[in-house]
Design an enzyme around this catalytic site. Structure first.
Site, PDB file in Angstrom:
ATOM      1  N   MET A   1      -3.176 -17.177   0.741  1.00  0.00           N
ATOM      2  CA  MET A   1      -2.062 -17.671  -0.071  1.00  0.00           C
ATOM      3  C   MET A   1      -2.555 -18.066  -1.455  1.00  0.00           C
ATOM      4  SD  MET A   1       1.206 -17.947   0.373  1.00  0.00           S
ATOM      5  CE  MET A   1       2.671 -18.955   0.676  1.00  0.00           C
ATOM      6  N   GLY A   2      -3.259 -17.130  -2.104  1.00  0.00           N
ATOM      7  CA  GLY A   2      -3.645 -17.335  -3.496  1.00  0.00           C
ATOM      8  C   GLY A   2      -2.537 -16.860  -4.403  1.00  0.00           C
TER       9      GLY A   2
ATOM     10  N   ARG B   1      -7.423 -20.918   3.522  1.00  0.00           N
ATOM     11  CA  ARG B   1      -8.535 -21.866   3.661  1.00  0.00           C
ATOM     12  C   ARG B   1      -8.075 -23.280   3.332  1.00  0.00           C
ATOM     13  NH1 ARG B   1     -13.214 -19.513  -0.021  1.00  0.00           N
ATOM     14  NH2 ARG B   1     -11.379 -19.146  -1.318  1.00  0.00           N
TER      15      ARG B   1
ATOM     16  N   ARG C   1      -8.438  -5.510   1.214  1.00  0.00           N
ATOM     17  CA  ARG C   1      -9.532  -4.563   1.267  1.00  0.00           C
ATOM     18  C   ARG C   1      -9.575  -3.951   2.659  1.00  0.00           C
ATOM     19  NH1 ARG C   1      -9.414  -4.861  -3.464  1.00  0.00           N
ATOM     20  NH2 ARG C   1     -11.134  -5.174  -4.966  1.00  0.00           N
TER      21      ARG C   1
ATOM     22  N   GLU D   1     -12.501   4.851   0.977  1.00  0.00           N
ATOM     23  CA  GLU D   1     -11.343   5.363   0.243  1.00  0.00           C
ATOM     24  C   GLU D   1     -11.750   6.589  -0.565  1.00  0.00           C
ATOM     25  OE1 GLU D   1      -9.004   1.099  -0.374  1.00  0.00           O
ATOM     26  OE2 GLU D   1     -10.067   2.013  -2.069  1.00  0.00           O
TER      27      GLU D   1
ATOM     28  N   HIS E   1      -4.600   3.021  -2.527  1.00  0.00           N
ATOM     29  CA  HIS E   1      -5.043   1.867  -3.312  1.00  0.00           C
ATOM     30  C   HIS E   1      -4.410   1.870  -4.708  1.00  0.00           C
ATOM     31  CE1 HIS E   1      -8.608  -1.162  -3.717  1.00  0.00           C
ATOM     32  NE2 HIS E   1      -7.504  -1.618  -4.299  1.00  0.00           N
TER      33      HIS E   1
END
Length: 326
Positions: free
Chosen positions: A157-158, A180, A242, A271, A290
């Site tokens: 949740m940044g 975190r 990622r 990728e 991506h």
């Protein structure tokens, strides 16, 4: 004057590198040389390069390359993730490292919701049926799942995770998140989000699980067999972080067995995937290459921030978005 500008090493201009429409930003402050041209005569070009601009992980900041750049002052990365950079090693050489936080958040969050919606409503299947020359009547068998009112679990949740929560609120989704650190109460209230201290609780309750974490030693393989087994059989896993955050072998098993309904991925490892990779043969997987940040406005903002960081480093000024070793 052109001859007085410092030199920057870049990947390439064109389809596999920087769009032509953004190179003016770099050329305003730097003389540029592509990695391909650099490799033709590294002894000639290496000593004059002061900035290396990494775009989609290219050029790779390997010790073998860095040793050829004695005047290098900065490795300016395009994007937030720096898992491909050995920051402690680079900085030990007296070289700054920077990234481009913030500017990618909206475009990446948009992509996350696009994947979620396309998977839920079977957009690709619908497009294929609508354009199939053998279609003679509307395919009523295409039956998606409801997004409005469903439960969205966000892991990470940044900046990006919070933007996803804002979009989820617009669909009247119940928002759960695991991070975190818990966000401020006012942040939670603004998007109607509930904090899950235990990630397992989020996995068990969510209809859609969205991964928006950075790749670190803690998040490598974060979602594996155990975590997938906790999810609802009707749930969809969406990954915009990622590829290595998910154990892909475990994901293949879960999708084949019906442990989860579907997956929608903008990132994989590697990728692109090998053309015979089992994920590519599954009908309940949606994969994009991506492209989470791939809009011209966001790309220009990213390149401008890279240039601002690089110019500051070359001039010996504080680097606005410097990444320091942990």
């Amino acid at each position: 004057m052109e001859g007085e500008k410092p030199w920057a090493l870049i990947s390439v201009v064109g389809e596999q590198g920087y769009p032509e429409k953004v190179t003016d930003i770099i050329k305003e402050h730097f003389q540029i040389i592509s990695y391909k041209d650099f490799c033709k005569n590294p002894a000639l070009h290496g000593p004059k390069i002061q900035a290396m601009m990494v775009w989609y992980n290219i050029p790779e900041a390997k010790p073998s390359l860095l040793s050829l750049l004695p005047s290098l002052k900065v490795v300016a990365n395009g994007g937030v993730g720096i898992d491909h950079l050995d920051v402690p090693y680079i900085t030990s050489l007296g070289v700054k490292v920077s990234n481009t936080p913030g500017v990618v958040s909206d475009a990446t969050a948009d992509m996350g919701m696009a994947l979620l919606l396309a998977s839920a409503r079977m957009i690709v299947e619908g497009q294929q049926a609508a354009t199939d020359p053998n279609t003679t009547e509307n395919p009523h068998w295409i039956m998606g799942v409801e997004v409005t009112g469903s439960t969205l679990g966000i892991i990470g949740m940044g900046h990006i995770g919070y933007k996803i929560a804002q979009r989820g609120k617009g669909f009247d989704m119940k928002i759960l998140y695991h991070n975190r650190n818990r966000r401020k109460v006012e942040d939670e209230q603004a998007v109607g989000a509930s904090f899950c201290q235990n990630m397992d609780d989020l996995l068990k309750a969510s209809d859609f699980v969205m991964l928006a974490v950075s790749l670190t030693s803690e998040t490598n393989g974060l979602i594996s067999r155990r975590e997938l087994s906790l999810m609802k059989p009707t749930a969809t896993l969406v990954n915009i972080s990622r590829g290595l955050v998910i154990d892909q072998d475990a994901l293949v098993e879960a999708l084949r067995s019906g442990t989860i309904r579907a997956a929608a991925l903008d990132v994989t490892h590697p990728e692109p995937l090998p053309r015979d990779h089992p994920l590519l043969g599954l009908s309940n997987v949606l994969i994009t290459p991506h492209i989470g940040t791939n809009t011209f406005p966001t790309t220009r903002k990213m390149v401008q921030m890279m240039v601002d960081n690089a110019v500051a480093a070359v001039k010996g000024q504080p680097v606005p978005n410097e990444v320091k070793p942990n």
